[in-house]
Design an enzyme around this catalytic site. Sequence first.
Site, mmCIF file in Angstrom:
data_model
loop_
_atom_site.group_PDB
_atom_site.id
_atom_site.type_symbol
_atom_site.label_atom_id
_atom_site.label_comp_id
_atom_site.label_asym_id
_atom_site.label_seq_id
_atom_site.Cartn_x
_atom_site.Cartn_y
_atom_site.Cartn_z
ATOM 1 N N ASP A 57 0.838 -1.204 0.000
ATOM 2 C CA ASP A 57 0.000 0.000 0.000
ATOM 3 C C ASP A 57 0.871 1.253 0.000
ATOM 4 O O ASP A 57 0.559 2.234 -0.661
ATOM 5 C CB ASP A 57 -0.931 -0.013 1.209
ATOM 6 C CG ASP A 57 -1.874 1.179 1.240
ATOM 7 O OD1 ASP A 57 -2.203 1.710 0.160
ATOM 8 O OD2 ASP A 57 -2.281 1.575 2.338
ATOM 9 N N ASP A 60 2.915 1.345 -3.629
ATOM 10 C CA ASP A 60 2.213 1.713 -4.867
ATOM 11 C C ASP A 60 2.099 3.219 -5.054
ATOM 12 O O ASP A 60 2.232 3.727 -6.170
ATOM 13 C CB ASP A 60 0.856 1.020 -4.988
ATOM 14 C CG ASP A 60 -0.171 1.461 -3.960
ATOM 15 O OD1 ASP A 60 0.148 2.278 -3.084
ATOM 16 O OD2 ASP A 60 -1.310 0.960 -4.035
ATOM 17 N N GLY A 61 1.904 3.958 -3.968
ATOM 18 C CA GLY A 61 1.846 5.423 -4.077
ATOM 19 C C GLY A 61 3.190 6.010 -4.460
ATOM 20 O O GLY A 61 3.275 6.922 -5.290
ATOM 21 N N SER A 71 -3.110 8.114 -11.268
ATOM 22 C CA SER A 71 -4.382 8.122 -11.992
ATOM 23 C C SER A 71 -5.531 8.095 -10.991
ATOM 24 O O SER A 71 -5.379 7.633 -9.857
ATOM 25 C CB SER A 71 -4.486 6.906 -12.926
ATOM 26 O OG SER A 71 -4.568 5.704 -12.182
ATOM 27 N N ASP A 78 -6.790 1.964 -4.788
ATOM 28 C CA ASP A 78 -6.040 1.945 -3.535
ATOM 29 C C ASP A 78 -6.956 2.183 -2.337
ATOM 30 O O ASP A 78 -6.910 1.447 -1.351
ATOM 31 C CB ASP A 78 -4.933 2.997 -3.593
ATOM 32 C CG ASP A 78 -4.053 2.966 -2.364
ATOM 33 O OD1 ASP A 78 -3.480 1.908 -2.063
ATOM 34 O OD2 ASP A 78 -3.935 4.019 -1.698
ATOM 35 N N ASP A 82 -7.967 -0.519 0.527
ATOM 36 C CA ASP A 82 -7.698 -0.209 1.941
ATOM 37 C C ASP A 82 -8.941 -0.386 2.794
ATOM 38 O O ASP A 82 -8.910 -1.009 3.857
ATOM 39 C CB ASP A 82 -7.199 1.230 2.102
ATOM 40 C CG ASP A 82 -5.813 1.458 1.542
ATOM 41 O OD1 ASP A 82 -5.107 0.477 1.245
ATOM 42 O OD2 ASP A 82 -5.441 2.639 1.405
#
Length: 157
Positions: A57, A60-61, A71, A78, A82
């Site tokens: 998590d 990925d950011g 995007s 995401d 979560d």
Amino acid sequence: MAKNKSIPIKPSKLSVYLYIPNIIGYTRVLMNCFAFAICFSNKWLFCALYFISFVCDGIDGWVARKFNQVSTFGAVLDMVTDRISTACLLVILSQVYRPGMVFLSLLALDIGSHWLQMYSTFLLGKASHKDVKDSTNWLFKAYYGNRMFMAYCCVGM
């Protein structure tokens, strides 16, 4: 002989689904599905998969910003991943530890607070719920403005 003119190619709408951070997101979804399917039969594997998904998590950011693959689809993927993984974890904990109302209350708080933050962002016309530079709330500014504080709140609390 004619020169080849370079024509800018717009990415297809399909390409956003193949962004690296979104592939990480799909992997998180699959890991969580498997983890929750085995949560009662193999607690150690469940914990490992849930932890790896939690780490992904954060990755990925970072990957989205690093490779300029941010995007709206990825942000929603995401956030939904979560919320669902947190909701599933809290429901499982409510079944394992009694009284379970504490965990169900945390579930309501998690969903309610995220919904209110997203809705207020929408009403203010902001692009992201993490845009808190105009906020007067010091906790929002600390949470969304300092990644180390955010990580501490997510892991340490």
